[in-house]
Design an enzyme around this catalytic site. Structure first.
Site, short mmCIF file in Angstrom:
data_model
loop_
_atom_site.label_atom_id
_atom_site.label_comp_id
_atom_site.label_asym_id
_atom_site.label_seq_id
_atom_site.Cartn_x
_atom_site.Cartn_y
_atom_site.Cartn_z
N ALA A 65 67.32 -8.16 -6.55
CA ALA A 65 67.61 -8.81 -7.83
C ALA A 65 66.68 -10.01 -7.95
O ALA A 65 66.18 -10.54 -6.95
CB ALA A 65 69.07 -9.24 -7.86
N GLY A 109 69.19 -5.81 -3.91
CA GLY A 109 69.49 -4.89 -5.01
C GLY A 109 68.56 -3.69 -5.03
O GLY A 109 68.92 -2.63 -5.55
N GLU A 112 70.09 -1.33 -2.68
CA GLU A 112 71.33 -0.85 -3.31
C GLU A 112 71.02 0.17 -4.42
O GLU A 112 71.70 1.19 -4.55
CB GLU A 112 72.13 -2.03 -3.85
CG GLU A 112 72.66 -2.90 -2.71
CD GLU A 112 73.23 -4.23 -3.18
OE1 GLU A 112 72.53 -4.94 -3.94
OE2 GLU A 112 74.37 -4.55 -2.82
N GLU A 132 70.48 -10.72 1.62
CA GLU A 132 71.17 -11.72 0.79
C GLU A 132 71.75 -12.86 1.62
O GLU A 132 71.83 -14.00 1.15
CB GLU A 132 72.31 -11.05 -0.01
CG GLU A 132 71.84 -10.13 -1.12
CD GLU A 132 71.63 -8.69 -0.70
OE1 GLU A 132 71.51 -8.43 0.52
OE2 GLU A 132 71.57 -7.83 -1.60
N1 CO8 Z 1 63.18 -12.11 -6.93
C1 CO8 Z 1 62.22 -12.78 -7.60
N2 CO8 Z 1 60.92 -12.82 -7.23
C2 CO8 Z 1 60.59 -12.16 -6.09
C3 CO8 Z 1 61.53 -11.45 -5.33
C4 CO8 Z 1 62.89 -11.45 -5.80
N3 CO8 Z 1 63.87 -10.74 -5.18
N4 CO8 Z 1 60.93 -10.92 -4.27
C5 CO8 Z 1 59.62 -11.27 -4.36
N5 CO8 Z 1 59.42 -12.02 -5.46
C6 CO8 Z 1 58.17 -12.61 -5.92
C7 CO8 Z 1 57.77 -13.81 -5.07
O1 CO8 Z 1 58.46 -14.97 -5.51
C8 CO8 Z 1 56.27 -13.87 -5.33
O2 CO8 Z 1 56.06 -14.46 -6.58
P1 CO8 Z 1 54.85 -15.55 -6.74
O3 CO8 Z 1 53.59 -14.77 -6.44
O4 CO8 Z 1 54.96 -15.96 -8.17
O5 CO8 Z 1 55.13 -16.62 -5.74
C9 CO8 Z 1 55.89 -12.40 -5.46
O6 CO8 Z 1 57.11 -11.70 -5.74
C10 CO8 Z 1 55.30 -11.83 -4.17
O7 CO8 Z 1 56.23 -12.11 -3.14
P2 CO8 Z 1 55.79 -12.79 -1.74
O8 CO8 Z 1 54.64 -13.70 -1.95
O9 CO8 Z 1 57.02 -13.37 -1.11
O10 CO8 Z 1 55.27 -11.50 -0.96
P3 CO8 Z 1 55.27 -11.27 0.61
O11 CO8 Z 1 54.50 -10.01 0.81
O12 CO8 Z 1 54.84 -12.49 1.33
O13 CO8 Z 1 56.81 -11.03 1.01
C11 CO8 Z 1 59.01 -10.06 0.74
C12 CO8 Z 1 57.49 -9.89 0.52
C13 CO8 Z 1 59.34 -10.06 2.21
C14 CO8 Z 1 59.67 -8.87 0.04
C15 CO8 Z 1 59.46 -11.39 0.09
O14 CO8 Z 1 58.96 -11.46 -1.24
C16 CO8 Z 1 60.95 -11.53 0.01
O15 CO8 Z 1 61.56 -11.85 1.01
N6 CO8 Z 1 61.53 -11.36 -1.19
C17 CO8 Z 1 62.93 -11.59 -1.40
C18 CO8 Z 1 63.77 -10.47 -0.83
C19 CO8 Z 1 65.24 -10.75 -1.06
O16 CO8 Z 1 65.79 -11.73 -0.59
N7 CO8 Z 1 65.92 -9.86 -1.81
C20 CO8 Z 1 67.32 -9.98 -2.12
C21 CO8 Z 1 67.50 -10.66 -3.45
S1 CO8 Z 1 69.19 -10.99 -3.82
C22 CO8 Z 1 69.77 -9.47 -4.32
O17 CO8 Z 1 69.08 -8.51 -4.43
C23 CO8 Z 1 71.21 -9.39 -4.66
C24 CO8 Z 1 71.53 -8.10 -5.40
C25 CO8 Z 1 72.83 -8.27 -6.07
C26 CO8 Z 1 72.97 -7.34 -7.25
C27 CO8 Z 1 74.20 -7.73 -8.00
C28 CO8 Z 1 74.55 -6.74 -9.05
C29 CO8 Z 1 76.01 -6.77 -9.48
#
Ligand code: CO8
Length: 258
Positions: A65, A109, A112, A132
């Site tokens: 998400a 998400g 999921e 998360e």
């Molecule tokens: N949300 C928003 N932006 C994101 C997300 C995210 N989940 N993941 C990556 N991005 C963005 C980064 O902020 C970055 O943006 P920018 O270039 O502007 O800084 C761009 O994507 C590239 O990301 P990274 O530079 O971090 O890329 P890396 O290759 O270094 O790392 C990772 C990749 C490991 C995937 C890293 O981006 C990461 O850890 N992302 C977050 C993963 C995460 O925590 N996901 C869980 C989110 S919470 C969730 O999903 C809850 C779901 C609930 C659903 C509810 C429904 C009812």
């Protein structure tokens, strides 16, 4: 409707949805979830389409998400707002088969969403996780419920509590994914599986999907009873007549979805 966060194509009887927010690794924001719901329902109502594939990019199926969108939510925003409910379960209401073709990250998400599909085909670079906990929250779209059913309590607890990622090999061993393919073959393989499904009788495909899903919602004896009734009802279709006749005549069946 014009889509900005997804790409939608049809390949004969297969509908293909590609999540397309590459700069944010396909983070699932409101707009993407809206578009996904619209596209899924359109394929559901399109009589030509018999199977749907959802995929992302080589780097990410979806990294979860959109954290930026929800970072400042209050409890009331989360509880009363429709971000949290926006099409997250729509995919479960689709009666045609939906395959997730996952390369790269399927996190939070994203994991999921993949698990809500009927099965997952993984590229050899796929990584699954529920991180998360690192954000001070927990899975909210079924991660704590579908993971234990898919891969056991021990592995689900491990992933949700430590946030560690599972690679494609481990995911296949654990039963989360049905097969692994080289990353550059992912889409071809997923579309081929979808085309195979789409060559069968659509009403029977829908019955099989409904029956397998019932296994997760009921007791064994009730599930078998449910399956038996669907089995009986398949004999009311023209496609069952055609399928068995074609076998006996040593030819390929021509299903009419009747
Ligand atoms: N949300 C928003 N932006 C994101 C997300 C995210 N989940 N993941 C990556 N991005 C963005 C980064 O902020 C970055 O943006 P920018 O270039 O502007 O800084 C761009 O994507 C590239 O990301 P990274 O530079 O971090 O890329 P890396 O290759 O270094 O790392 C990772 C990749 C490991 C995937 C890293 O981006 C990461 O850890 N992302 C977050 C993963 C995460 O925590 N996901 C869980 C989110 S919470 C969730 O999903 C809850 C779901 C609930 C659903 C509810 C429904 C009812």
């Amino acid at each position: 409707m014009e889509f900005e966060c997804i790409l939608v194509e049809t390949k004969e009887k297969v509908g293909l949805i590609t999540l397309n927010r590459p700069k944010a690794l396909n983070a699932l924001n409101d707009q993407l979830m809206n578009e996904l719901g619209v596209a899924l329902k359109a394929f559901e109502h399109n009589d030509t389409i018999q199977c749907i594939v959802i995929t992302g990019s080589q780097k990410a199926f979806a990294a979860g998400a959109d954290i930026a969108a929800m970072a400042n939510y209050s409890f009331m925003d989360a509880y009363k707002g429709d971000y949290i409910t926006r099409n997250w379960e729509t995919i479960r209401q689709i009666r045609k088969p939906v395959i997730a073709a996952v390369a790269g990250y399927a996190l939070g998400g994203g994991c999921e969403l993949a698990m809500m599909c009927d099965f997952i085909i993984a590229a050899d670079n796929a990584k699954f996780g529920q991180p998360e906990v690192k954000l001070g929250t927990l899975p909210g779209a079924g991660g704590t419920q579908r993971l234990p059913r898919a891969i056991s309590k021990a592995k689900a607890m491990d992933m949700c509590l430590t946030a560690r990622m599972m690679d494609a090999e481990e995911a296949e061993r654990a039963g989360l994914v049905s097969r692994i393919v080289p990353a550059d073959m992912l889409l071809e393989e997923a579309l081929s599986a979808a085309a195979t499904i789409a060559s069968m009788s659509l009403p029977v495909i829908m019955m099989i999907k409904e029956s397998v899903n019932r296994a997760y919602e009921t007791t064994l004896s009730e599930g078998v009873h449910f399956e038996r009734r669907l089995f009986h009802s398949s004999f009311g279709t023209e496609d069952q007549k055609e399928g068995m006749k074609a076998f006996l005549e040593k030819r390929t069946p021509e299903f009419k979805n009747q």
